[in-house]
Design a protein around this motif. Structure first.
Motif, PDB file in Angstrom:
ATOM      1  N   PHE A 149       0.831  -1.207   0.000  1.00 16.71           N
ATOM      2  CA  PHE A 149       0.000   0.000   0.000  1.00 16.71           C
ATOM      3  C   PHE A 149       0.867   1.259   0.000  1.00 16.71           C
ATOM      4  CE2 PHE A 149      -2.952   3.081   1.970  1.00 16.71           C
ATOM      5  CZ  PHE A 149      -3.987   2.977   1.053  1.00 16.71           C
ATOM      6  N   ALA A 150       1.933   1.268   0.786  1.00 20.30           N
ATOM      7  CA  ALA A 150       2.846   2.416   0.818  1.00 20.30           C
ATOM      8  C   ALA A 150       3.552   2.583  -0.521  1.00 20.30           C
ATOM      9  CB  ALA A 150       3.875   2.253   1.938  1.00 20.30           C
ATOM     10  N   GLY A 151       3.945   1.487  -1.148  1.00 21.03           N
ATOM     11  CA  GLY A 151       4.625   1.555  -2.439  1.00 21.03           C
ATOM     12  C   GLY A 151       3.728   2.048  -3.556  1.00 21.03           C
ATOM     13  N   TRP A 152       2.432   1.932  -3.404  1.00 19.53           N
ATOM     14  CA  TRP A 152       1.470   2.398  -4.399  1.00 19.53           C
ATOM     15  C   TRP A 152       1.317   3.921  -4.361  1.00 19.53           C
ATOM     16  CZ3 TRP A 152      -0.871   2.079  -8.709  1.00 19.53           C
ATOM     17  CH2 TRP A 152      -2.144   2.563  -8.934  1.00 19.53           C
ATOM     18  N   GLN A 153       1.580   4.531  -3.230  1.00 17.09           N
ATOM     19  CA  GLN A 153       1.345   5.970  -3.076  1.00 17.09           C
ATOM     20  C   GLN A 153       2.184   6.841  -4.017  1.00 17.09           C
ATOM     21  OE1 GLN A 153      -1.412   6.799  -1.331  1.00 17.09           O
ATOM     22  NE2 GLN A 153      -1.411   4.559  -1.248  1.00 17.09           N
ATOM     23  N   PRO A 194       0.819  11.320  -7.336  1.00 21.04           N
ATOM     24  CA  PRO A 194       1.147  12.214  -8.458  1.00 21.04           C
ATOM     25  C   PRO A 194       0.153  12.103  -9.613  1.00 21.04           C
ATOM     26  CG  PRO A 194       3.129  11.172  -7.671  1.00 21.04           C
ATOM     27  CD  PRO A 194       1.973  10.506  -6.971  1.00 21.04           C
ATOM     28  N   ALA A 195      -0.369  10.916  -9.848  1.00 16.08           N
ATOM     29  CA  ALA A 195      -1.367  10.771 -10.910  1.00 16.08           C
ATOM     30  C   ALA A 195      -2.619  11.582 -10.590  1.00 16.08           C
ATOM     31  CB  ALA A 195      -1.722   9.302 -11.109  1.00 16.08           C
ATOM     32  N   VAL A 196      -3.034  11.568  -9.340  1.00 14.08           N
ATOM     33  CA  VAL A 196      -4.219  12.329  -8.934  1.00 14.08           C
ATOM     34  C   VAL A 196      -3.950  13.830  -8.997  1.00 14.08           C
ATOM     35  CG1 VAL A 196      -5.693  12.853  -6.945  1.00 14.08           C
ATOM     36  CG2 VAL A 196      -5.182  10.490  -7.519  1.00 14.08           C
ATOM     37  N   VAL A 197      -2.771  14.247  -8.584  1.00  3.67           N
ATOM     38  CA  VAL A 197      -2.457  15.682  -8.529  1.00  3.67           C
ATOM     39  C   VAL A 197      -2.184  16.258  -9.918  1.00  3.67           C
ATOM     40  CG1 VAL A 197      -0.761  17.365  -7.677  1.00  3.67           C
ATOM     41  CG2 VAL A 197      -1.606  15.580  -6.164  1.00  3.67           C
ATOM     42  N   LEU A 198      -1.455  15.521 -10.759  1.00  4.60           N
ATOM     43  CA  LEU A 198      -0.978  16.098 -12.021  1.00  4.60           C
ATOM     44  C   LEU A 198      -1.819  15.753 -13.247  1.00  4.60           C
ATOM     45  CD1 LEU A 198       2.824  15.445 -11.454  1.00  4.60           C
ATOM     46  CD2 LEU A 198       1.555  17.563 -11.061  1.00  4.60           C
ATOM     47  N   TRP A 199      -2.546  14.663 -13.216  1.00  3.44           N
ATOM     48  CA  TRP A 199      -3.287  14.207 -14.385  1.00  3.44           C
ATOM     49  C   TRP A 199      -4.742  14.633 -14.239  1.00  3.44           C
ATOM     50  CZ3 TRP A 199      -4.155   8.387 -15.799  1.00  3.44           C
ATOM     51  CH2 TRP A 199      -4.426   8.271 -17.174  1.00  3.44           C
ATOM     52  N   ARG A 200      -5.262  15.358 -15.196  1.00  3.44           N
ATOM     53  CA  ARG A 200      -6.620  15.914 -15.116  1.00  3.44           C
ATOM     54  C   ARG A 200      -7.529  15.311 -16.177  1.00  3.44           C
ATOM     55  NH1 ARG A 200      -6.942  17.466 -10.490  1.00  3.44           N
ATOM     56  NH2 ARG A 200      -5.529  19.021  -9.764  1.00  3.44           N
ATOM     57  N   GLY A 201      -8.811  15.415 -15.948  1.00  9.89           N
ATOM     58  CA  GLY A 201      -9.804  15.017 -16.925  1.00  9.89           C
ATOM     59  C   GLY A 201     -10.520  13.729 -16.562  1.00  9.89           C
ATOM     60  N   ALA A 254     -10.725  10.905 -18.271  1.00 14.01           N
ATOM     61  CA  ALA A 254      -9.935   9.688 -18.520  1.00 14.01           C
ATOM     62  C   ALA A 254      -9.002   9.420 -17.352  1.00 14.01           C
ATOM     63  CB  ALA A 254      -9.139   9.833 -19.812  1.00 14.01           C
ATOM     64  N   ALA A 255      -8.394  10.469 -16.832  1.00 14.71           N
ATOM     65  CA  ALA A 255      -7.497  10.330 -15.683  1.00 14.71           C
ATOM     66  C   ALA A 255      -8.254   9.781 -14.483  1.00 14.71           C
ATOM     67  CB  ALA A 255      -6.872  11.674 -15.344  1.00 14.71           C
ATOM     68  N   ALA A 256      -9.420  10.341 -14.208  1.00 10.28           N
ATOM     69  CA  ALA A 256     -10.213   9.877 -13.064  1.00 10.28           C
ATOM     70  C   ALA A 256     -10.611   8.413 -13.228  1.00 10.28           C
ATOM     71  CB  ALA A 256     -11.454  10.752 -12.904  1.00 10.28           C
ATOM     72  N   ALA A 257     -10.985   8.034 -14.437  1.00 14.74           N
ATOM     73  CA  ALA A 257     -11.395   6.647 -14.681  1.00 14.74           C
ATOM     74  C   ALA A 257     -10.232   5.675 -14.502  1.00 14.74           C
ATOM     75  CB  ALA A 257     -11.984   6.517 -16.083  1.00 14.74           C
ATOM     76  N   VAL A 258      -9.079   6.012 -15.074  1.00  9.83           N
ATOM     77  CA  VAL A 258      -7.917   5.120 -15.004  1.00  9.83           C
ATOM     78  C   VAL A 258      -7.406   5.008 -13.573  1.00  9.83           C
ATOM     79  CG1 VAL A 258      -5.506   4.851 -15.705  1.00  9.83           C
ATOM     80  CG2 VAL A 258      -7.236   5.448 -17.400  1.00  9.83           C
ATOM     81  N   VAL A 259      -7.233   6.133 -12.911  1.00  9.27           N
ATOM     82  CA  VAL A 259      -6.715   6.119 -11.530  1.00  9.27           C
ATOM     83  C   VAL A 259      -7.681   5.393 -10.605  1.00  9.27           C
ATOM     84  CG1 VAL A 259      -6.134   7.592  -9.571  1.00  9.27           C
ATOM     85  CG2 VAL A 259      -5.265   8.150 -11.824  1.00  9.27           C
ATOM     86  N   SER A 260      -8.975   5.653 -10.756  1.00 13.66           N
ATOM     87  CA  SER A 260      -9.969   4.988  -9.908  1.00 13.66           C
ATOM     88  C   SER A 260      -9.982   3.483 -10.146  1.00 13.66           C
ATOM     89  CB  SER A 260     -11.362   5.561 -10.165  1.00 13.66           C
ATOM     90  OG  SER A 260     -11.407   6.913  -9.801  1.00 13.66           O
ATOM     91  N   ALA A 315      -8.668  -1.813  -8.176  1.00 11.75           N
ATOM     92  CA  ALA A 315      -8.080  -3.134  -8.401  1.00 11.75           C
ATOM     93  C   ALA A 315      -7.065  -3.475  -7.314  1.00 11.75           C
ATOM     94  CB  ALA A 315      -7.420  -3.189  -9.777  1.00 11.75           C
ATOM     95  N   LEU A 316      -6.197  -2.523  -6.980  1.00  7.55           N
ATOM     96  CA  LEU A 316      -5.205  -2.782  -5.935  1.00  7.55           C
ATOM     97  C   LEU A 316      -5.880  -3.033  -4.588  1.00  7.55           C
ATOM     98  CD1 LEU A 316      -2.128  -2.828  -5.139  1.00  7.55           C
ATOM     99  CD2 LEU A 316      -2.607  -0.562  -4.221  1.00  7.55           C
ATOM    100  N   ILE A 317      -6.836  -2.211  -4.227  1.00  6.76           N
ATOM    101  CA  ILE A 317      -7.527  -2.386  -2.946  1.00  6.76           C
ATOM    102  C   ILE A 317      -8.288  -3.713  -2.935  1.00  6.76           C
ATOM    103  CG2 ILE A 317      -9.302  -1.442  -1.412  1.00  6.76           C
ATOM    104  CD1 ILE A 317      -6.583   0.071  -1.489  1.00  6.76           C
ATOM    105  N   GLY A 318      -8.857  -4.083  -4.070  1.00  9.35           N
ATOM    106  CA  GLY A 318      -9.543  -5.371  -4.159  1.00  9.35           C
ATOM    107  C   GLY A 318      -8.600  -6.541  -3.946  1.00  9.35           C
ATOM    108  N   VAL A 319      -7.445  -6.501  -4.586  1.00 10.55           N
ATOM    109  CA  VAL A 319      -6.457  -7.579  -4.428  1.00 10.55           C
ATOM    110  C   VAL A 319      -5.940  -7.621  -2.991  1.00 10.55           C
ATOM    111  CG1 VAL A 319      -4.134  -8.326  -5.103  1.00 10.55           C
ATOM    112  CG2 VAL A 319      -5.796  -7.674  -6.850  1.00 10.55           C
TER     113      VAL A 319
END
Length: 137
Positions: A35-39, A44-51, A53-59, A64-68
Motif C-alpha cells: 500500500f505504501a509503495g502504491w502511493q 502524483p497521478a491524482v495531482v498532475l493528471w486531469r480530466g 480519462a485520468a479519473a477513470a484510469v486512476v480509480s 483493483a489494488l484495494i480489491g487484491v
C-alpha cells in the motif's frame, strides 16, 4: 504418562502454535508495504493528471489494488494483535492526508509538482510506519 509429562507436552504444543501464529502473522506488514509503495504512483497521478480519462484510469487501478489487497487480507489465517485499531489508525491517517491532497490540488495548487512529490511521501508514511511497527513487534 505422568502429570509432568502431560504438562510438558501441552506446553510444547502451545509453543508450536504460538510460533506458527507469529510466523504467519507477518502478512500485514507486507500488505502495508504494498500500500505504501502504491502511493508514489497514485498521488502524483491524482495531482498532475486531469480530466475524465485520468479519473477513470486512476480509480480503476486503485480499486483493483484495494480489491487484491482485501482478498489477500481475507485469506490470512492469523490476524495480528490489535489489528482493527492499527488498521483504522493507518488508513484513517492516510485518508486524511489523501483527502487534503485532493482538495489542495483541486483548488489552490492545481498541477503543482512540489505538492505531488511531498504529498506522495506524506501519504506513503502512515502505511510505512505501520509496517515498521508491525515488523518490530
Amino acid at each position: 504418562m505422568s502429570e509432568h509429562t502431560q504438562a510438558a507436552a501441552r506446553l510444547l504444543g502451545v509453543q508450536r502454535f504460538e510460533t506458527a501464529a507469529r510466523r504467519r502473522g507477518g502478512w500485514y506488514a507486507a500488505y502495508l508495504w504494498i500500500f505504501a509503495g502504491w502511493q508514489p504512483l497514485l498521488v502524483p497521478a491524482v495531482v498532475l493528471w486531469r480530466g475524465p480519462a485520468a479519473a477513470a484510469v486512476v480509480s480503476a487501478l486503485n480499486a483493483a489494488l484495494i480489491g487484491v489487497l482485501s482478498w489477500y487480507a481475507g485469506r490470512q489465517p492469523v490476524v495480528p494483535r490489535h489489528f482493527a485499531r492499527t488498521h483504522l489508525t493507518v488508513i484513517g491517517t492516510w485518508a486524511a492526508l489523501y483527502t487534503g491532497t485532493v482538495i489542495l490540488s483541486a483548488t489552490v495548487l492545481t498541477g503543482s509538482v512540489p505538492l505531488a512529490v511531498s504529498a506522495a511521501v506524506a501519504c506513503a508514511l502512515p502505511p510505512a510506519v505501520g509496517a515498521l511497527r508491525g515488523i518490530r513487534r
